[in-house]
Design an enzyme around this catalytic site. Structure first.
Site, PDB file in Angstrom:
ATOM      1  CB  ALA A   1      23.900 -57.539  42.304  1.00 33.03           C
ATOM      2  CB  CYS A   2      27.929 -59.635  44.528  1.00 31.84           C
ATOM      3  SG  CYS A   2      28.673 -59.665  42.944  1.00 31.84           S
ATOM      4  N   GLY A   3      26.529 -60.596  47.014  1.00 28.18           N
ATOM      5  CA  GLY A   3      26.696 -60.302  48.335  1.00 28.18           C
ATOM      6  C   GLY A   3      28.018 -60.368  48.951  1.00 28.18           C
TER       7      GLY A   3
END
Lengths: 509, 398
Positions: free
Chosen positions: B26-28
């Protein structure tokens, strides 16, 4: 010559519960293998003729008939098994090449059963196909290397090269080639009707097309095989796809076998041969002795069909399938059908059926890999058949690299086939693999069509369920996605050929 | 998340550890572009990415700046990481043989106390391809980058485009910001990425943005069609060595946008095409026909599974492109500044809100529809239009 027939212990034991039997004689009418007869005051059974087609037991209103394994034991011997001894006894009686129907019954390992599917957990969401769109639409045919589109002045200009005819399927399942001749008129109509309802494609087999079948032309894949039976202009022009049959999984290296006894008026009309003559197609096409000859026939068929439909080539899955497929793609085919070792047949020499070819799982993986390595995978769609038994096999064969699965035996089973493997006798008691009018009318077209359509719908739903669990919302993202399979079988070499990791290994190279 | 999350204690190498596994994450993501080309410092992009603390766990962050070296805009900038001096010297020798080496310099870095282990050596080279490569400069550079990353032990090329650079490493987004002094650089287009990978052994080169030539990508998601996509790009000569989704998306876009020169809208429709039934329901016409052709012809390029991406390119002008998967299973928010001159993209609206008065209008781009904004090009697409809306479509048959 004196009768040299030698008594062989029956394979099955047919027993009648005399308490229940009311002597209605329905079994004697239904049995097509001369097992039951009414003699005096009772039904007499000849178990040695029984093939376990279950017709009598199913039709007995009293449920009085049991079909049991033969009661005479063969002394155990691993090497000279009962099967081997029976083969020798039969050949000693007849001196002939043994024929067989259906696909091989030998216990070759079903590699599909050694493969497990992945499922989405946490890091990607699974998709509920009842709430979200999950697509199964499939296009079979050649795709261009790339598209040419330019943008400028508020306009997108799409430049096209050659036409690439593709056939659209609502689900990646096609029906294999079962000719009128190998199966009955009613069975053919039922299959065509089901395919039309579902939106998929049906192979004609090498039997030509009965005039009545042109009603279903938009789901028909006309086969051009080595005997060229039944080929007329509309057979090439009015249909959805064309397919050159080079080989068949059940009998690689062999042609077709339809004995003259089966060539009645109906078959004669459709195949365009005289009544009562054997329809034996040659082993090779007598105008194809090399890949360039094949290219010429592909070209000729494209010309004949005005480049309107894709032209495919069907080969049996054999050791050298990958390079052969590469040649076929370069020869201009739009799709390649790989028919595996366990593929079915109406009639084939048993020795070939049981011992030639390779499992389709390995062939698909090898062909898909080879075409990618050569950068030509987009030139052909891959159709894989030869024991796609149910939806699990369908999913797995797609993940191994096929664009669509071809089914045959399961289609017949859906219509009532008991897989007794006696198709070559032409006495199918269920009215499927026979031309005898008294038998063919046993198959109710409406019911058979509905049952088959039900199976296709069920498989498609199951495919959607699995795609959803994989977090995939369209089937093209499963094709060749071997990363989503894991191997649990005994032989790591198989996993290597399949390009599949062993279970327990995470995603990686 | 917080600083207590497990990050391991060992040194993080610049280059991949011996055994690479494909991982989910998951990432920003955050991005901004000034449409008039006005350079701005990395301060705002840093603020955007750092506020989305739930989206990272300290195992990787990075930044990309476009329009960064206007005075050397015609040279390829190879922004590299090295495990040791030896690797640096070997790379210098390799580059000397393969390119005309115009200039090289150490990338400015600053000590960050909380960074784990010894950081790699960071160096940039400005190079020009030799005469033999004329007309195929991009392909030549790409081939050398593949070779460097695959064969030169201890070296990793972070970015290889013109007039741009990627800064990335193993750490929190604020640590990487401080380490490279991102606030000191000025550029009109910025990407920022923070990571929450689901494995632990991070390595510096494995952080994002992922770059190939002028294309950089930041990505949040997990591509369920990875195997299919990977086999597709490998058929066209790409080698997937990092086993990340970003890599395969980047190669897909490089293939479609640079090699095949497809318009952005067409490439985006190939990666996130509409459903067949939606195409069927469309009005009969050019758009429908084109979409159908794209779907059929680029079947294996379609990206399945959840993702949102922001992509920067500088094929002509620095351009920012953002989109999600066609179900929008990962978030993407877009906004423009009050003066309309800056376009923002981010995973969460908070990243835009934290800029206060700078971001007045925010909207949610539709699933699978691209936002496109470029220096000198303006806000071309908001991601809320119909496919090919406003464009005439013409089919030129031979």
């Amino acid at each position: 010559m004196a009768d040299i027939y030698h008594e062989i212990p029956p394979r099955f034991q047919v027993e009648i519960d005399r308490e229940k039997c009311r002597l209605c004689e329905r079994c004697t009418v239904n049995c097509t293998y001369d097992v039951h007869s009414f003699q005096g005051e009772r039904i007499v059974t000849r178990s040695e003729n029984c093939v376990a087609c279950q017709r009598c037991a199913t039709m007995c209103p009293q449920g009085a008939i049991s079909i049991l394994p033969g009661k005479i034991s063969f002394a155990p011997h691993y090497t000279y098994s009962e099967r081997i001894r029976r083969i020798i006894y039969e050949q000693a009686s007849t001196g002939g090449v043994m024929l067989a129907g259906s696909g091989t019954d030998l216990p070759y390992r079903v590699i599909f059963d050694d493969l497990l599917l992945d499922a989405a957990q946490v890091t990607n969401p699974s998709i509920d196909p009842l709430r979200e769109t999950v697509e199964t639409v499939t296009y079979l045919g050649r795709k261009p290397d790339r598209m040419f589109v330019t943008e400028g002045d508020g306009k997108l200009t799409v430049s096209r090269g050659a036409d690439y005819p593709n056939v659209q399927l609502s689900t990646p399942i096609v029906v294999g080639h079962m000719s009128l001749g190998s199966i009955s008129y009613n069975a053919c109509v039922a299959i065509l009707r089901a395919a039309k309802e579902v939106g998929t494609m049906v192979g004609t087999g090498e039997g030509g097309l009965h005039p009545d079948f042109y009603e279903y032309a938009d789901v028909i894949n006309s086969e051009v095989a080595s005997g060229r039976f039944g080929i007329e202009p509309r057979y090439l022009k009015e249909i959805a796809a064309l397919e050159i049959k080079i080989g068949q999984g059940a009998k690689p290296g062999h042609g077709g076998h339809l004995p003259g006894e089966k060539v009645d008026a109906l078959i004669s009309e459709t195949r365009m041969i005289p009544k009562g003559t054997d329809a034996l197609s040659p082993y090779p096409h007598h105008d194809i002795y090399s890949i360039e000859d094949l290219a010429q026939l592909i070209g000729a068929l494209k010309e004949a069909s005005r480049y309107r439909v894709p032209v495919g080539v069907k080969i049996a899955a054999v050791h050298n399938s990958a390079p052969i497929a590469s040649g076929i793609a370069r020869a201009g085919a739009d799709f390649i059908t790989l028919d595996g070792l366990r593929g079915g047949t109406g009639a084939a020499p048993r020795i070939i059926r049981d011992h030639a070819g390779i499992p389709v799982e390995l062939a698909v993986a090898a062909v898909d890999r080879r075409l990618r390595e050569e950068g030509i995978r987009h030139l052909v769609s891959i159709v894989a058949g030869g024991s796609i038994r149910y939806a699990a096999d369908l999913v797995k064969v797609l993940a191994l690299g096929a664009d669509a699965a071809m089914v045959g035996q399961s289609v017949l089973i859906a219509m009532g086939c008991r897989a007794c493997q006696m198709c070559h006798l032409g006495n199918c008691s269920w009215g499927i693999a026979t031309q005898r009018p008294d038998l063919t009318r046993r198959l109710d077209v409406d019911i058979a069509a509905q049952r088959l359509a039900n199976v296709f719908h069920a498989w498609t739903e199951e495919l959607r369920e699995i795609l959803g669990a994989l977090g995939i919302d369209s089937v093209e993202s499963l094709v060749g996605n071997r990363d989503r399979l894991r191997y649990v079988g005994p032989n790591p070499k198989v996993a290597e050929v399949l390009g599949v990791k062993h279970a327990g290994e995470p995603w990686s190279d | 998340m917080n600083g207590l999350s497990y990050r391991g204690t060992w040194d993080k190498p610049a280059t991949p550890p011996g055994r690479l596994e494909r991982i989910g994450e998951a990432c920003g993501i955050a991005a901004l572009v000034n449409l008039d080309g006005r350079p701005e410092s990395g301060a705002r992009i840093g603020k955007m990415i750092r506020t989305m603390v739930d989206r990272e766990n300290g195992l990787g962050a990075g930044y990309a700046a476009y329009g960064l070296f206007p005075e050397r805009a015609d040279l390829y900038c190879l922004q590299m990481l090295f495990d040791d001096r030896g690797a640096l010297e070997r790379a210098r020798e390799f580059l000397g043989k393969k390119f005309r080496l115009d200039a090289d310099e150490e990338i400015a870095t600053y000590p960050v106390a909380t960074l784990l282990g010894k950081p790699p050596i960071c160096w940039r080279f400005f190079v020009a391809p030799p005469k033999e490569a004329e007309g195929q400069e991009d392909d030549y550079v790409m081939a050398q980058v593949f070779r460097l990353n695959a064969e030169l032990a201890g070296a990793f090329v972070m970015s290889s485009g013109k007039d741009m650079a990627v800064f990335k490493g193993n750490g929190w987004s604020h640590e990487i910001f401080d380490f490279y002094g991102i606030g000191d650089y000025e550029a009109p287009l910025w990407l920022a990425h923070s990571r929450f990978p689901t494995n632990s052994p991070g390595w510096w080169g494995g952080a994002h943005p992922f770059n190939i030539l002028g294309l950089s990508i930041i990505h949040n998601g997990e591509i369920t069609s990875y195997g299919t996509n990977r086999r597709f790009v490998e058929m066209w000569g790409y080698r997937c060595t990092l086993l990340t989704d970003s890599e395969v998306i980047a190669y897909s876009l490089d293939l479609l946008l640079r090699q095949q020169r497809l318009p952005e809208l067409v490439a985006c429709a190939a990666l996130a095409p509409p459903y067949h039934f939606l195409i069927d329901e469309m009005e009969n016409g050019g758009a429908r026909e084109l979409l159908r052709e794209i779907r059929v012809n680029y079947r294996p390029a379609m990206l399945n599974g959840p993702f949102s991406v922001a992509v920067a390119t500088n094929y002509e002008a620095p351009t920012l492109l953002g989109m999600t998967d066609r179900k929008k299973l990962r978030p993407l928010v877009a906004a423009t500044s009050a003066d309309g001159n800056t376009v923002f993209l981010s995973s969460e609206e908070c990243a835009i809100a934290i800029l206060g008065e700078d971001a007045t209008e925010a909207w949610a781009p539709h699933a699978g529809k691209p936002v496109i904004a470029g220096v000198g090009r303006g806000l071309v697409r908001r991601g809320t239009e119909d496919y090919f809306e406003g464009l005439e479509i013409e089919f030129a048959n031979p």
